[in-house]
Design a protein around this motif. Structure first.
Motif, mmCIF file in Angstrom:
data_model
loop_
_atom_site.group_PDB
_atom_site.id
_atom_site.type_symbol
_atom_site.label_atom_id
_atom_site.label_comp_id
_atom_site.label_asym_id
_atom_site.label_seq_id
_atom_site.Cartn_x
_atom_site.Cartn_y
_atom_site.Cartn_z
ATOM 1 N N TYR A 1 39.952 36.619 47.831
ATOM 2 C CA TYR A 1 39.121 36.066 46.766
ATOM 3 C C TYR A 1 37.651 36.471 46.885
ATOM 4 O O TYR A 1 36.821 36.049 46.070
ATOM 5 C CB TYR A 1 39.268 34.547 46.718
ATOM 6 N N GLU A 2 37.340 37.301 47.867
ATOM 7 C CA GLU A 2 35.997 37.880 47.945
ATOM 8 C C GLU A 2 35.885 39.086 47.013
ATOM 9 O O GLU A 2 34.787 39.512 46.665
ATOM 10 C CB GLU A 2 35.684 38.309 49.385
ATOM 11 N N LYS A 3 37.009 39.666 46.607
ATOM 12 C CA LYS A 3 36.996 40.836 45.729
ATOM 13 C C LYS A 3 36.798 40.408 44.275
ATOM 14 O O LYS A 3 37.226 39.325 43.862
ATOM 15 C CB LYS A 3 38.308 41.605 45.858
ATOM 16 N N THR A 4 36.163 41.281 43.506
ATOM 17 C CA THR A 4 36.013 41.026 42.076
ATOM 18 C C THR A 4 37.342 41.278 41.382
ATOM 19 O O THR A 4 38.248 41.917 41.925
ATOM 20 C CB THR A 4 34.956 41.938 41.452
ATOM 21 N N LEU A 5 37.443 40.791 40.144
ATOM 22 C CA LEU A 5 38.650 41.016 39.368
ATOM 23 C C LEU A 5 38.901 42.508 39.180
ATOM 24 O O LEU A 5 40.040 42.975 39.318
ATOM 25 C CB LEU A 5 38.537 40.322 38.008
ATOM 26 N N ALA A 6 37.860 43.271 38.863
ATOM 27 C CA ALA A 6 38.033 44.708 38.663
ATOM 28 C C ALA A 6 38.547 45.377 39.931
ATOM 29 O O ALA A 6 39.420 46.252 39.880
ATOM 30 C CB ALA A 6 36.712 45.340 38.224
ATOM 31 N N GLU A 7 38.038 44.979 41.081
ATOM 32 C CA GLU A 7 38.492 45.574 42.339
ATOM 33 C C GLU A 7 39.968 45.276 42.591
ATOM 34 O O GLU A 7 40.720 46.149 43.047
ATOM 35 C CB GLU A 7 37.646 45.042 43.502
ATOM 36 N N VAL A 8 40.400 44.074 42.266
ATOM 37 C CA VAL A 8 41.805 43.700 42.472
ATOM 38 C C VAL A 8 42.706 44.534 41.567
ATOM 39 O O VAL A 8 43.721 45.093 42.003
ATOM 40 C CB VAL A 8 42.015 42.201 42.215
ATOM 41 N N TYR A 9 42.347 44.662 40.289
ATOM 42 C CA TYR A 9 43.191 45.391 39.336
ATOM 43 C C TYR A 9 43.200 46.891 39.646
ATOM 44 O O TYR A 9 44.238 47.551 39.502
ATOM 45 C CB TYR A 9 42.715 45.148 37.905
ATOM 46 N N ILE A 10 42.061 47.430 40.045
ATOM 47 C CA ILE A 10 42.014 48.853 40.403
ATOM 48 C C ILE A 10 42.847 49.108 41.651
ATOM 49 O O ILE A 10 43.557 50.118 41.744
ATOM 50 C CB ILE A 10 40.555 49.313 40.604
ATOM 51 N N ASP A 11 42.795 48.192 42.615
ATOM 52 C CA ASP A 11 43.606 48.329 43.829
ATOM 53 C C ASP A 11 45.087 48.441 43.486
ATOM 54 O O ASP A 11 45.816 49.271 44.047
ATOM 55 C CB ASP A 11 43.394 47.126 44.757
ATOM 56 N N VAL A 12 45.550 47.608 42.568
ATOM 57 C CA VAL A 12 46.965 47.622 42.184
ATOM 58 C C VAL A 12 47.329 48.965 41.539
ATOM 59 O O VAL A 12 48.366 49.556 41.856
ATOM 60 C CB VAL A 12 47.282 46.468 41.220
ATOM 61 N N ALA A 13 46.490 49.435 40.614
ATOM 62 C CA ALA A 13 46.781 50.694 39.927
ATOM 63 C C ALA A 13 46.809 51.864 40.905
ATOM 64 O O ALA A 13 47.711 52.712 40.859
ATOM 65 C CB ALA A 13 45.743 50.938 38.830
ATOM 66 N N LYS A 14 45.832 51.913 41.793
ATOM 67 C CA LYS A 14 45.808 52.997 42.782
ATOM 68 C C LYS A 14 47.016 52.932 43.696
ATOM 69 O O LYS A 14 47.625 53.952 44.015
ATOM 70 C CB LYS A 14 44.525 52.924 43.616
ATOM 71 N N LEU A 15 47.362 51.740 44.125
ATOM 72 C CA LEU A 15 48.486 51.563 45.037
ATOM 73 C C LEU A 15 49.781 52.037 44.395
ATOM 74 O O LEU A 15 50.597 52.717 45.026
ATOM 75 C CB LEU A 15 48.598 50.095 45.435
ATOM 76 N N ALA A 16 49.982 51.688 43.123
ATOM 77 C CA ALA A 16 51.199 52.108 42.427
ATOM 78 C C ALA A 16 51.255 53.627 42.275
ATOM 79 O O ALA A 16 52.309 54.243 42.471
ATOM 80 C CB ALA A 16 51.262 51.442 41.058
ATOM 81 N N LEU A 17 50.132 54.241 41.937
ATOM 82 C CA LEU A 17 50.112 55.696 41.756
ATOM 83 C C LEU A 17 50.257 56.419 43.089
ATOM 84 O O LEU A 17 50.957 57.443 43.187
ATOM 85 C CB LEU A 17 48.827 56.114 41.053
ATOM 86 N N LYS A 18 49.616 55.895 44.123
ATOM 87 C CA LYS A 18 49.745 56.523 45.447
ATOM 88 C C LYS A 18 51.169 56.373 45.984
ATOM 89 O O LYS A 18 51.680 57.270 46.663
ATOM 90 C CB LYS A 18 48.734 55.910 46.409
ATOM 91 N N ALA A 19 51.801 55.255 45.674
ATOM 92 C CA ALA A 19 53.191 55.068 46.091
ATOM 93 C C ALA A 19 54.091 56.092 45.415
ATOM 94 O O ALA A 19 55.012 56.636 46.032
ATOM 95 C CB ALA A 19 53.651 53.649 45.755
#
Length: 648
Positions: free
Chosen positions: A329-347
């Motif tokens: 919860y220290e991360k911003t909303l944008a950081e959380v959503y970008i993390d998910v997108a990057k993780l899915a593409l890197k996977a």
């Protein structure tokens, strides 16, 4: 399990109402001693008018004993009463919202203690570190419960009793083969005679805010048994779901009488692995689950991701998202959503995915608006690459919802052929460079198509129907016939148009458990003829051969399903036509000048919008004639070339 519970740490509290998003008096909480401890509320017995009293116990998550977690809607954030915790001489008040107070009063037993878990009380909401750590346990807390208690709310207008009586009556009826057959006849063959009055009770139930609360996907989504309480009434969760699931088969009944069951049955056992031979196999994909949950409500929109931690779904095969993502919860909303997108593409890169699901996170992009602003081009690009609070156009904003993903995991389309994604991240991971093939440019777009655009009604108004509007103004045709040829294929323009509007009718094949690529085109033509005959009646705009085809389909008792498929696929999308003549079902925000491309590893094509030398991702699209690897064949014949697109 109760015998294995350790001797807990306790504190006495007076509970006089439900909690708030923050607890300002932090001293009332004894700090959790380690990373595997949780709190339990032991609610003391009492009468409905007695003050609520109890104690908090600190226990190990691995041996928590027998308990019942409470699932409820926080409701208003107004603090109505206090909770007093006492640690020796150190007293500190905590507060609760009205909703949890009502739930605890309802669940309290008259003559014995009741061991409960409620997030408002058992998690120190003001301690960000504790919240981040405790949210990882949510699935286990509900999964290991002896029973889940669901509080739908007070029933001030006495709606609960008729609603639950209707559910119980239907449940009994559906278990009787003779009565079920009579019900089918009455609500299918004599549907026009049915009154909506008796179904309003189910509407009132579906209106309960609990069914749209985000966290219930975990709280009610496990195998643990559950009871739903609404005022003084209660019903078993499995009975309610069974009835709603049975009503799914009565599509035209639900559509005509506006019977809402999807909100109720959606959350049933969402955290239990599904039958992989059914359409529920989609749920093994984490991105698909985030997409399906877009309509749910969250106070903190980061929880649109965190509510799914602990789910069995995976990015692909090598690890679950629960192992790759943690709540922070220290991360911003944008950081959380970008993390998910990057993780899915890197996977997708790591797994070398070639089944078309590698780019599902891009398919989940659904913009509400995407018109470039009037500020200079350089400033627009700079902002997109440096603004930490904004989302790049290739990252889904899970707060918004337009329609379901056409590229859902079990979708049989293969626009990409057998290619795998080729991509990289630049400019602090805010620019996505991805390879594919440019196909054409959009020349003409329809108005956005709304919900139930193709719904069959009894109206005899002389207004132009949606299918007539598309056929006349987008395809440039008047009579519905099979004579016009689509591009250089052997298919008619009418067949191409109807297939485009319905995403190739893949949802029909999925529901009927048919092998999509083994279904002859004549089957889909019969479906489309059935719809046209019903929608336009004996209009001379329909060629005689289509009337004959519809009559033949009716003679073998074929049900018209095209409208259901088209309504789902086209909602909040546009029908478009490219310069070369391709028919496109694209995002609502698509406009002339956008380009259509096939990206390597994506089962459907995409629309991109030029922005200088870079692009905005507009969204996924169905393009008739490009859904089975045709673009890859054209590239192999050197008719098209590979290109890298920089998407910001």
């Amino acid at each position: 399990m109760g015998d294995l519970a350790p001797s807990p740490t306790s504190s006495i509290i007076d509970v006089v109402g439900p909690s708030h998003a923050t607890h300002p008096e932090l001293k009332s909480y004894t700090a959790l001693p380690d990373s595997h401890s949780i709190r339990m509320l032991v609610l003391e017995p009492g009468s409905p008018i007695d003050p609520l009293r109890g104690r908090l116990e600190i226990v190990d998550i691995n041996s928590a004993g027998s308990y019942e977690p409470v699932s409820y809607v926080w409701g208003t954030s107004k603090l109505v009463d206090k909770i007093y915790t006492r640690h020796g001489s150190d007293d500190g008040p905590l507060r609760l919202t009205a909703s949890l107070k009502e739930a605890l009063v309802r669940f309290r037993l008259p003559d014995q203690e009741r061991r409960l878990w409620a997030d408002q009380i058992c998690i120190n909401q003001s301690d960000v570190a504790e919240r981040s750590q405790q949210v990882q346990f949510m699935k286990r807390i509900y999964e290991n419960a002896s029973h889940v208690l669901v509080w739908l709310g007070a029933d001030g207008t006495s709606l609960a009793k008729p609603a639950f009586e209707l559910i119980r009556d239907l449940n009994q009826l559906f278990q009787n083969e003779l009565q079920r057959g009579e019900f089918y006849t009455e609500h299918t063959n004599r549907l026009g005679e049915q009154s909506r009055d008796k179904w309003k009770a189910l509407d009132h139930l579906a209106d309960c805010p609990w069914f749209t609360r985000g966290w219930i996907v975990q709280e009610i989504g496990t195998r643990a048994s559950a009871t739903l309480f609404w005022g003084d009434e209660e019903i078993d969760w499995t009975v309610l779901h069974t009835v709603c699931e049975t009503l799914t088969a009565y599509h035209h009944l639900r559509t005509r009488l506006n019977i809402r069951t999807s909100e109720i049955k959606y959350v049933f056992r969402r955290f239990v692995e599904p039958d992989m031979t059914s359409h529920h196999a989609n749920r093994v994909n984490f991105i698909y689950e985030l997409q399906r949950a877009r309509g749910l409500k969250f106070t903190d929109h980061r929880d649109r991701v965190y509510a799914w931690l602990g789910h069995y779904s995976k990015p692909w095969t090598f690890k679950s998202f629960a192992e790759l993502l943690t709540a922070d919860y220290e991360k911003t909303l944008a950081e959380v959503y970008i993390d998910v997108a990057k993780l899915a593409l890197k996977a997708a890169l790591k797994e070398n995915i070639n089944d078309g699901s590698g780019l599902i996170v891009l398919a989940a992009v659904q913009h509400m608006h995407l018109r470039p602003s009037e500020i200079p081009m350089e400033a627009r690009l700079r902002d997109r690459l440096t603004d930490k609070d904004s989302l790049p156009s290739w990252v889904p904003d899970w707060r918004t919802y337009q329609s379901f993903i056409l590229s859902e995991p079990i979708n049989p389309h293969r626009a990409h052929g057998s290619t795998t994604p080729i991509l990289a991240f630049e400019h602090n991971d805010r620019l996505l460079r991805i390879s594919g093939i440019r196909i054409d440019e959009i020349e003409l777009c329809s108005r956005p198509l709304a919900i139930k655009e193709f719904h069959l009604t009894d109206s005899s108004e002389a207004t132009e129907s949606t299918i007539e509007y598309i056929w006349r103004h987008m395809c440039g045709k008047n009579e519905f016939n099979l004579t016009g040829q689509y591009l250089s294929s052997d298919e008619s323009c009418l067949f191409a148009c109807m297939q485009t509007l319905s995403n190739g009718c893949v949802q029909i094949a999925t529901r009927e458990k048919m092998q999509y690529h083994s279904i002859p085109k004549s089957y889909w033509l019969e479906q489309e003829a059935l719809y046209l005959a019903k929608a336009l009646g004996q209009s001379d705009k329909i060629a005689p051969e289509l009337h004959r085809m519809a009559e033949m389909a009716r003679s073998v008792h074929m049900d018209e399903q095209w409208s259901r498929s088209a309504n789902g696929a086209s909602k909040n999308r546009v029908f478009a036509k490219t310069q070369k003549g391709f028919y496109v079902l694209g995002p609502k925000v698509a406009e002339p000048g956008d380009i259509v491309c096939v990206l390597f590893g994506g089962k459907l094509p995409f629309c991109l919008r030029p922005l200088g030398d870079q692009y905005l991702l507009v969204g996924e699209c169905y393009v008739h004639g490009l859904m089975n690897g045709e673009a890859m064949d054209m590239m192999s014949r050197q008719e098209l070339i590979e290109e890298a697109f920089d998407i910001v």
